[in-house]
Design a protein around this motif. Structure first.
Motif, mmCIF file in Angstrom:
data_model
loop_
_atom_site.group_PDB
_atom_site.id
_atom_site.type_symbol
_atom_site.label_atom_id
_atom_site.label_comp_id
_atom_site.label_asym_id
_atom_site.label_seq_id
_atom_site.Cartn_x
_atom_site.Cartn_y
_atom_site.Cartn_z
ATOM 1 N N VAL A 17 0.886 -1.142 -0.150
ATOM 2 C CA VAL A 17 0.017 -0.042 -0.075
ATOM 3 C C VAL A 17 0.850 1.150 0.062
ATOM 4 N N GLY A 18 2.144 1.154 0.558
ATOM 5 C CA GLY A 18 3.005 2.363 0.729
ATOM 6 C C GLY A 18 3.190 3.205 -0.623
ATOM 7 N N LEU A 19 3.773 2.292 -1.532
ATOM 8 C CA LEU A 19 4.230 3.126 -3.001
ATOM 9 C C LEU A 19 2.867 3.573 -3.457
ATOM 10 N N ALA A 20 1.892 2.757 -3.415
ATOM 11 C CA ALA A 20 0.600 3.353 -4.112
ATOM 12 C C ALA A 20 -0.036 4.630 -3.277
ATOM 13 N N SER A 21 0.340 4.578 -2.330
ATOM 14 C CA SER A 21 -0.189 5.898 -1.502
ATOM 15 C C SER A 21 0.741 7.039 -1.892
ATOM 16 N N VAL A 22 2.041 6.874 -1.915
ATOM 17 C CA VAL A 22 3.151 7.733 -2.320
ATOM 18 C C VAL A 22 2.654 8.199 -3.782
ATOM 19 N N HIS A 23 2.257 7.458 -4.565
ATOM 20 C CA HIS A 23 2.165 7.881 -5.973
ATOM 21 C C HIS A 23 0.821 8.737 -5.853
ATOM 22 N N ARG A 24 -0.258 8.597 -5.307
ATOM 23 C CA ARG A 24 -1.312 9.348 -5.340
ATOM 24 C C ARG A 24 -1.122 10.712 -4.487
ATOM 25 N N ILE A 25 -0.373 10.802 -3.492
ATOM 26 C CA ILE A 25 0.180 11.907 -2.880
ATOM 27 C C ILE A 25 0.793 12.981 -3.775
ATOM 28 N N VAL A 26 1.894 12.222 -4.314
ATOM 29 C CA VAL A 26 2.710 13.217 -5.385
ATOM 30 C C VAL A 26 1.968 13.588 -6.542
ATOM 31 N N ARG A 27 0.911 13.071 -7.035
ATOM 32 C CA ARG A 27 0.062 13.368 -8.169
ATOM 33 C C ARG A 27 -0.926 14.324 -7.444
ATOM 34 N N ASN A 28 -1.256 14.320 -6.173
ATOM 35 C CA ASN A 28 -2.234 15.330 -5.480
ATOM 36 C C ASN A 28 -1.314 16.789 -5.527
ATOM 37 N N LEU A 29 -0.092 16.610 -5.316
ATOM 38 C CA LEU A 29 0.861 17.691 -5.274
ATOM 39 C C LEU A 29 1.397 18.308 -6.487
#
Length: 468
Positions: A426-438
């Motif tokens: 789940v970690g890298l999937a969450s990182v991917h979404r956060i970065v996209r949100n930024l």
């Protein structure tokens, strides 16, 4: 002499003239003056109405982010383009040539081909008996471009066009491409248009045919900017596809620990052997339940980040990274010797909570996946490039095949299932979404057995300075 007397009598005949008295002249002048004043007032009124109409049309089209065009003769190349239309198409500072051919040249080739094919399909063919019997008549000569619900001009109206033609209404010497601005219900034309900066933007054209009493048929149309709408539609489709994949992944991956819990619970119920075996099964149940709980927690965090609106503010990355390194050394599974080196970091305009999650996850992964090395080295680098903050995490751990880099950022997706390296996917999937949100991007590169590098690219806020 008789002749002379006769001539004298003719010349001496009095000529009848009409003369006005002083009062009659004044009355006539006053009457003409009143008529002239009335005519001037009517002309001023009509001119004011025209100006008001132009103002209303201009305001409406500007509010709708649109502009007007007119093709004064479908058989000709001239195409009038309003200043507002030139502005929204991206040529407000240099203007646009009044050429239908040159207008078509800036339309995306795929959209132009589609528009021409659609226009050709909707173009009705009207063959008259005279045209069919006339030798040498081509199909194109028999083809007219009048819609089903509109009538062709009468012969009298066609004949009257000869006296009303102007330079703009004369047919072009070169063949004119098919008219793409067709009319009728549901015939809006959507296309991408190349602006002065070399970017394509989405527009929608709506057109109406107009047949004046004298002159050729005209096309009057309105073009609206729908680029933002198209982007939202694309994002909605992407979100729907991602949601489908997400639901499938959740249903598939959560089933495994639940199945393990159920099977080991059943084994415990039926087990009559030693207590050691029952305790072993209970341990498996606890492990599966713990894994299931972590996966659910990761889903909750992922869902929270998806709907979270970033709060952009100055963030001291140097202090944050120092605290994260200290916590990671105390809690994370790591190699016997762990070296973490990092550059100095500036104050960055971003969301503190989101960037902390990203840095924590990338640092933990670098430490975990190099934990099997006797001497693990993690490098954290920073530099500013083309208005982007570049942050990279490199390690000398187990690495991965670059061909599977995209798989790393998918939910519950792990390239390694080694029990010595715990994780839920789940970690890298969450990182991917956060970065996209930024409004940033995350990239991954690796070599099997030689380590991995994760590179984070965040946009620099306009007007902000990256001070150390």
């Amino acid at each position: 002499m008789p002749g002379r007397n006769h001539c004298f009598r003719i010349l001496s005949t009095p000529i009848m003239t009409t003369s006005l008295t002083g009062n009659e002249k004044d009355d006539l002048i006053r009457s003409l003056t009143r008529q002239l004043s009335v005519a001037q007032a009517e002309a001023n009124l009509h001119l004011a109405e025209v100006r008001r109409f132009n103002f209303i049309v201009s305001e409406i089209t500007e509010a709708a982010e649109g502009g007007i065009f007119v093709r004064q003769n479908i058989a000709g190349d001239y195409m009038w383009i309003s200043e507002q239309l030139a502005e929204i198409l991206g040529y407000g500072d240099i203007g646009m040539p009044h050429s239908y051919r040159q207008f078509l040249e800036q339309i995306h080739p795929d959209d132009l081909d589609r528009a021409l094919e659609f226009a050709a399909m909707r173009k009705p063919v009207r063959d008259t008996v005279a045209q069919e019997n006339e030798p040498g008549t081509s199909v194109s000569a028999q083809t007219t471009d009048f819609p089903e619900n509109e009538t062709q001009p009468t012969p009298e109206a066609q004949a009257s066009t000869t006296d009303a033609q102007s330079v703009l209404s004369l047919p072009s010497r070169k063949p004119i491409p098919e008219n793409i601005f067709i009319t009728g219900p549901g015939t809006h034309l959507e296309f991408r248009y190349l602006n002065q900066q070399g970017d394509y933007r989405w527009f929608r054209a709506s057109a109406k045919r107009y047949q004046p009493e004298a002159g050729p048929e005209q096309i009057i149309g309105l073009i609206l900017d729908i680029h933002d709408v198209k982007l939202l539609e694309a994002q909605r489709r992407a979100v729907n596809e991602e949601l489908k994949a997400f639901m499938y992944s959740v249903a598939h991956d959560l089933r495994a620990p639940v199945r393990h819990i159920a099977s080991f619970a059943e084994a415990i119920r039926e087990e009559d052997g030693p207590t050691e075996e029952r305790n072993l099964y209970l341990g498996y149940v606890e492990q599966s339940a713990e894994k299931l709980g972590k996966m659910i927690d990761g889903l909750l965090k992922l869902s929270k980040n998806q709907n979270y609106v970033p709060r952009i503010a100055p963030v001291n990355i140097e202090e944050m990274l120092t605290e994260l390194i200290s916590k990671t050394r105390q809690t994370e599974h790591q190699a016997p010797e762990l070296i973490i080196e990092h550059d100095k970091f500036p104050i960055i305009e971003t969301d503190a909570d989101l960037i902390e999650q990203v840095l924590q996850n990338l640092l933990s992964n670098a430490v975990k996946y190099s934990s099997n090395e006797p001497r693990a080295v993690v490098n954290i680098r920073y530099y500013l490039q083309e208005a982007q903050h570049i942050i990279s995490f490199s390690d000398n751990g187990i690495g991965f095949d670059p061909a599977y880099a995209d798989k790393l950022f998918k939910l519950f997706s792990r390239l390694y299932v080694d029990n010595d390296i715990p994780g839920t996917g789940v970690g890298l999937a969450s990182v991917h979404r956060i970065v996209r949100n930024l409004n940033g991007v995350i990239e991954a590169d690796g070599i099997p057995g030689k380590g991995a590098t994760f590179t984070l690219r965040l946009p620099v806020k306009v007007g902000a300075t990256s001070a150390f």
